[in-house]
Design an enzyme around this catalytic site. Structure first.
Site: not given
Length: 132
Positions: A81-82
């Site tokens: 994920s970011h």
């Protein structure tokens, strides 16, 4: 013995029914910091250097906060994920995927974040939740 009920504002903490929060360790390391709960870009100004950023998710607009944050906790995401990738780039601990983190962690709580093992605890050196 003191029979006065505690002041809710003076006892901000992780919900006692969920004393240890577990998610995915997405960026290694252990640190402590105070947790503002940030729900939107309109609340970015509430984050101070050394805070533990607690939010639903992050995207590129959130990246400047990683330079100030001691750690990141999100309700969603995984190791790709970011939040996880940017936390690793900034070398700060991250725990992602903690269901309802925004409601389970009260703003102002001092946290111990273990990004290696994916756990979040109230800072044991500060059990009342108030700043040291």
């Amino acid at each position: 013995m003191n029979s006065t009920p505690p002041d809710p504002d003076a006892t901000e903490s992780i919900d006692p029914s969920n004393a240890v929060l577990t998610g995915i360790g997405a960026s290694p390391g252990i640190t402590t910091g105070t947790a503002p709960t940030i729900r939107s870009v309109d609340q970015f100004s509430a984050v101070r250097p050394g805070d533990v950023l607690v939010c639903h998710t992050t995207d590129p607009a959130w990246t400047p906060l990683f330079g100030m944050a001691a750690a990141v906790i999100t309700e969603t995401g995984g190791v790709l994920s970011h939040a996880a990738i940017v936390a690793r780039e900034y070398r700060i601990p991250a725990v992602v995927g903690i269901t309802d983190a925004l409601t389970r962690i009260r703003p102002g709580t001092r946290l111990l974040v273990d990004g290696t093992h994916g756990t979040v605890h109230q800072d044991p050196r500060n059990p009342g939740g108030a700043p040291p």
